[in-house]
Design a protein around this motif. Structure first.
Motif, PDB file in Angstrom:
ATOM      1  N   MET A  15       0.852  -1.168   0.000  1.00 32.37           N
ATOM      2  CA  MET A  15       0.000   0.000   0.000  1.00 32.37           C
ATOM      3  C   MET A  15       0.898   1.231   0.000  1.00 32.37           C
ATOM      4  N   LYS A  16       0.573   2.138  -0.860  1.00 33.50           N
ATOM      5  CA  LYS A  16       1.318   3.384  -1.017  1.00 33.50           C
ATOM      6  C   LYS A  16       0.824   4.414  -0.005  1.00 33.50           C
ATOM      7  N   GLN A  17       1.690   5.311   0.413  1.00 33.29           N
ATOM      8  CA  GLN A  17       1.285   6.414   1.279  1.00 33.29           C
ATOM      9  C   GLN A  17       1.462   7.722   0.517  1.00 33.29           C
ATOM     10  N   ILE A  18       0.461   8.596   0.639  1.00 34.48           N
ATOM     11  CA  ILE A  18       0.550   9.909  -0.007  1.00 34.48           C
ATOM     12  C   ILE A  18       0.295  10.988   1.043  1.00 34.48           C
ATOM     13  N   GLU A  19       0.936  12.111   0.849  1.00 32.95           N
ATOM     14  CA  GLU A  19       0.741  13.243   1.736  1.00 32.95           C
ATOM     15  C   GLU A  19      -0.251  14.198   1.104  1.00 32.95           C
ATOM     16  N   VAL A  20      -1.229  14.622   1.888  1.00 34.09           N
ATOM     17  CA  VAL A  20      -2.262  15.541   1.400  1.00 34.09           C
ATOM     18  C   VAL A  20      -2.416  16.681   2.391  1.00 34.09           C
ATOM     19  N   GLN A  21      -3.071  17.726   1.945  1.00 38.61           N
ATOM     20  CA  GLN A  21      -3.376  18.884   2.793  1.00 38.61           C
ATOM     21  C   GLN A  21      -4.891  19.022   2.883  1.00 38.61           C
ATOM     22  N   ILE A  22      -5.381  19.107   4.104  1.00 41.85           N
ATOM     23  CA  ILE A  22      -6.799  19.374   4.334  1.00 41.85           C
ATOM     24  C   ILE A  22      -6.876  20.548   5.293  1.00 41.85           C
ATOM     25  N   GLY A  58      -5.249  23.194   5.337  1.00 49.37           N
ATOM     26  CA  GLY A  58      -3.934  23.689   5.703  1.00 49.37           C
ATOM     27  C   GLY A  58      -3.098  22.752   6.557  1.00 49.37           C
ATOM     28  N   GLN A  59      -3.618  21.603   6.887  1.00 50.38           N
ATOM     29  CA  GLN A  59      -2.873  20.658   7.717  1.00 50.38           C
ATOM     30  C   GLN A  59      -2.507  19.435   6.887  1.00 50.38           C
ATOM     31  N   SER A  60      -1.269  18.953   7.064  1.00 53.26           N
ATOM     32  CA  SER A  60      -0.786  17.802   6.309  1.00 53.26           C
ATOM     33  C   SER A  60      -1.236  16.496   6.954  1.00 53.26           C
ATOM     34  N   TYR A  61      -1.571  15.542   6.095  1.00 47.78           N
ATOM     35  CA  TYR A  61      -1.943  14.201   6.530  1.00 47.78           C
ATOM     36  C   TYR A  61      -1.227  13.204   5.636  1.00 47.78           C
ATOM     37  N   LEU A  62      -0.741  12.113   6.209  1.00 47.58           N
ATOM     38  CA  LEU A  62      -0.144  11.022   5.467  1.00 47.58           C
ATOM     39  C   LEU A  62      -1.176   9.905   5.434  1.00 47.58           C
ATOM     40  N   LEU A  63      -1.663   9.582   4.244  1.00 50.59           N
ATOM     41  CA  LEU A  63      -2.753   8.620   4.098  1.00 50.59           C
ATOM     42  C   LEU A  63      -2.290   7.387   3.344  1.00 50.59           C
ATOM     43  N   GLY A  64      -2.774   6.245   3.779  1.00 49.73           N
ATOM     44  CA  GLY A  64      -2.549   5.017   3.032  1.00 49.73           C
ATOM     45  C   GLY A  64      -3.450   4.998   1.823  1.00 49.73           C
ATOM     46  N   CYS A  65      -2.897   4.523   0.713  1.00 48.69           N
ATOM     47  CA  CYS A  65      -3.649   4.552  -0.537  1.00 48.69           C
ATOM     48  C   CYS A  65      -3.488   3.217  -1.254  1.00 48.69           C
ATOM     49  N   PRO A  66      -4.579   2.562  -1.608  1.00 54.50           N
ATOM     50  CA  PRO A  66      -4.468   1.294  -2.336  1.00 54.50           C
ATOM     51  C   PRO A  66      -3.880   1.523  -3.730  1.00 54.50           C
ATOM     52  N   ASP A  67      -3.235   0.516  -4.251  1.00 52.95           N
ATOM     53  CA  ASP A  67      -2.650   0.617  -5.589  1.00 52.95           C
ATOM     54  C   ASP A  67      -3.719   0.997  -6.606  1.00 52.95           C
ATOM     55  N   GLY A  68      -3.407   1.987  -7.415  1.00 53.03           N
ATOM     56  CA  GLY A  68      -4.332   2.442  -8.444  1.00 53.03           C
ATOM     57  C   GLY A  68      -5.425   3.366  -7.930  1.00 53.03           C
TER      58      GLY A  68
END
Length: 107
Positions: free
Chosen positions: A1-8, A10-20
């Motif tokens: 599982m890939k992890q991506i960093e997002v902003q919600i 103004g705050q950063s979150y590191l989220l697990g993301c399924p392939d594709g």
């Protein structure tokens, strides 16, 4: 599982993301961010957790409305206009119009 960093909001979150699923997850993040920022910018709610709850409820309500609309039976088709092709129908409509305008009798 890939992890991506997002902003919600103004705050950063590191989220697990399924392939594709990165594009779909980023789209969901954009919706949540927009919903939360809209509530925050309205100025009535300041607490981040309350903003998150209100945004979640709004998004859930919108989703439920979309699902209800998608599962609703289609509207019945309008009856075809036969007055142009059926002289008896045209005559009946004319009698009904006269009855409504006059004393209420068809003949």
């Amino acid at each position: 599982m890939k992890q991506i960093e997002v902003q919600i909001m103004g705050q950063s979150y590191l989220l697990g993301c399924p392939d594709g699923g990165e594009a779909q997850l980023r789209e969901a993040v954009e919706r949540v961010d927009a919903a939360m920022c809209k509530i925050r910018d309205a100025g009535k709610v300041k607490a981040r957790d309350r903003i998150a709850v209100l945004a979640s409820l709004n998004l859930a309500f919108d989703l439920a409305a979309q699902q209800a609309a998608a599962s609703a039976p289609p509207a019945p088709a309008a009856a075809p206009d036969t007055t142009e092709t059926d002289p008896k129908a045209a005559q009946l409509i004319q009698r009904l119009d006269q009855a409504l305008a006059g004393d209420g009798h068809l003949l």
